[in-house]
Design a protein around this motif. Structure first.
Motif, PDB file in Angstrom:
ATOM      1  N   ALA A 165       0.834  -1.199   0.000  1.00 40.58           N
ATOM      2  CA  ALA A 165       0.000   0.000   0.000  1.00 40.58           C
ATOM      3  C   ALA A 165       0.874   1.257   0.000  1.00 40.58           C
ATOM      4  CB  ALA A 165      -0.930  -0.005   1.210  1.00 40.58           C
ATOM      5  N   ASP A 166       1.986   1.200   0.747  1.00 37.95           N
ATOM      6  CA  ASP A 166       2.932   2.317   0.744  1.00 37.95           C
ATOM      7  C   ASP A 166       3.551   2.487  -0.650  1.00 37.95           C
ATOM      8  OD1 ASP A 166       2.526   2.610   3.493  1.00 37.95           O
ATOM      9  OD2 ASP A 166       4.168   1.237   3.979  1.00 37.95           O
ATOM     10  N   ALA A 167       3.849   1.355  -1.286  1.00 37.63           N
ATOM     11  CA  ALA A 167       4.420   1.406  -2.637  1.00 37.63           C
ATOM     12  C   ALA A 167       3.438   2.047  -3.607  1.00 37.63           C
ATOM     13  CB  ALA A 167       4.791  -0.002  -3.107  1.00 37.63           C
ATOM     14  N   ALA A 168       2.162   1.720  -3.464  1.00 37.42           N
ATOM     15  CA  ALA A 168       1.131   2.302  -4.322  1.00 37.42           C
ATOM     16  C   ALA A 168       1.034   3.810  -4.104  1.00 37.42           C
ATOM     17  CB  ALA A 168      -0.213   1.636  -4.054  1.00 37.42           C
ATOM     18  N   ASP A 169       1.102   4.241  -2.843  1.00 35.29           N
ATOM     19  CA  ASP A 169       1.067   5.673  -2.538  1.00 35.29           C
ATOM     20  C   ASP A 169       2.281   6.385  -3.133  1.00 35.29           C
ATOM     21  OD1 ASP A 169      -1.276   5.361  -1.115  1.00 35.29           O
ATOM     22  OD2 ASP A 169      -0.281   5.229   0.841  1.00 35.29           O
TER      23      ASP A 169
END
Length: 363
Positions: free
Chosen positions: A256-260
């Motif tokens: 999810a951090d990577a997506a952000d």
């Protein structure tokens, strides 16, 4: 394409106004033979008009570091402040040079723009790069300069534990020297840049590449900051987790951090992101397009040096072949996995066929 046709096309790219007799003299063949090859190139679509107007070029230009890699392999757990048993190898390296080398091994037309000294290491780098199939017309030999050298220590698990680099010669790869390659760059299918370059040279490249898609290898957390103000000019960015954190300011722990983080890069203008997540694989994202995570390919790691360079080469190769981002990422991971399994910085037997066989085996 026949080898002679490749040679003629190469000469036409260097000088679109070159005369047929001059080509004949360079290649040691008759002018009528040159005319026949040019006619065949026209029929095949590589030349699309009089004056040797070339069709959309499908070659890669890489601009970046070229250095000799001196790698020390420890046979057992490293003991600091002591002598360690092992072996030492010297191989051709440098992020930009490695990328260009691997692109050529993968079967694409590859040009390298870099600098070396007129010393033993420089001569070795030049010959090995040329032998790999890279076009070295813009691989500049600078007299009185010392060729860049990268000295690293690899522990018994295959991980790099310490490295020292002497890369001062790259400061000589100036905008004035790069301007000699302007036509080559502006007619390429893809331009690959590594962040070992000076900020002045990076600025020149971003400002003069025209509409050519630019792929950027961030190299390190420190050097990645050089492109902070040029993100809107980047087509494909290939950072690792720490480099992406340094640029975006977003801590990356989960997907999810990577997506952000990908969203942040897209907001800055980056078209595609290939974010290395270590053992978690590669998170990829395309602006207004697909996104996902491709799992890591299990492989016995022998040497981690050069794996990221092989991945960038795979991405460039796939772009020239018109492949989707998802397929490109997987192919690039295959290039990286093969390189991880080799003691050498560049896997000597890297090829598109070998990568495809590995992916089939691991699927």
């Amino acid at each position: 394409m026949a080898n002679r046709e490749k040679q003629i096309l190469h000469l036409l790219r260097r000088d679109p106004f070159i005369q047929q007799q001059e080509i004949a003299d360079i290649l040691g063949i008759s002018r009528s033979c040159v005319a026949g090859h040019i006619m065949n190139l026209s029929k095949k679509g590589h030349i699309k008009g009089k004056g040797y107007i070339l069709s959309d070029n499908r070659y890669a230009v890489t601009v970046g570091a070229a250095n000799m890699d001196v790698t020390s392999y420890a046979f057992a757990e490293l003991i600091y402040e002591d002598s360690n048993p092992g072996k030492i190898q010297s191989t051709a390296g440098g992020v930009g040079r490695n990328i260009a080398h691997n692109i050529a091994l993968l079967g694409s037309e590859s040009y390298l723009i870099s600098v070396i000294g007129n010393d033993f290491y420089g001569k070795t780098l030049f010959e090995q790069t040329k032998l790999a199939g890279v076009y070295v017309d813009y691989f500049h030999k600078l007299y009185g300069e010392t060729t860049s050298t990268y000295n690293s220590v690899i522990d018994d698990s295959g991980e790099m534990r310490l490295a020292i680099n002497d890369m001062n010669i790259l400061e000589k790869l100036t905008p004035a020297l790069l301007s000699q390659s302007k036509a080559l760059i502006q007619n390429a299918g893809v331009l690959i840049i590594d962040c070992n370059l000076t900020e002045e040279s990076l600025e020149w490249l971003f400002s003069h590449a025209g509409n050519i898609p630019i792929f950027v290898d961030t190299v390190s957390t420190f050097k990645a900051t050089k492109i902070r103000h040029w993100l809107s000019h980047i087509h494909t960015l290939k950072p690792n987790r720490f480099e992406a954190e340094r640029l975006s300011g977003i801590k990356i722990v989960t997907l999810a951090d990577a997506a952000d983080t990908a969203t942040w890069f897209h907001q800055q203008g980056v078209q595609r992101l290939a974010l290395s997540m270590g053992t978690a694989g590669v998170y990829y994202s395309e602006i207004a397009g697909i996104a996902g995570c491709s799992p890591a390919i299990p492989i016995n790691i022998v040497n981690a040096n050069g794996a990221g360079d092989a991945m960038m080469a795979g991405l460039a190769r796939c772009w020239l072949e018109g492949m989707t981002l998802e397929d490109s990422i997987r192919f690039a991971q295959g290039c990286s996995a093969l390189t991880l399994s080799s003691e050498l910085t560049n896997h000597p037997n890297l090829s598109s066929g070998r990568v495809k066989k590995l992916l089939e085996l691991k699927s």
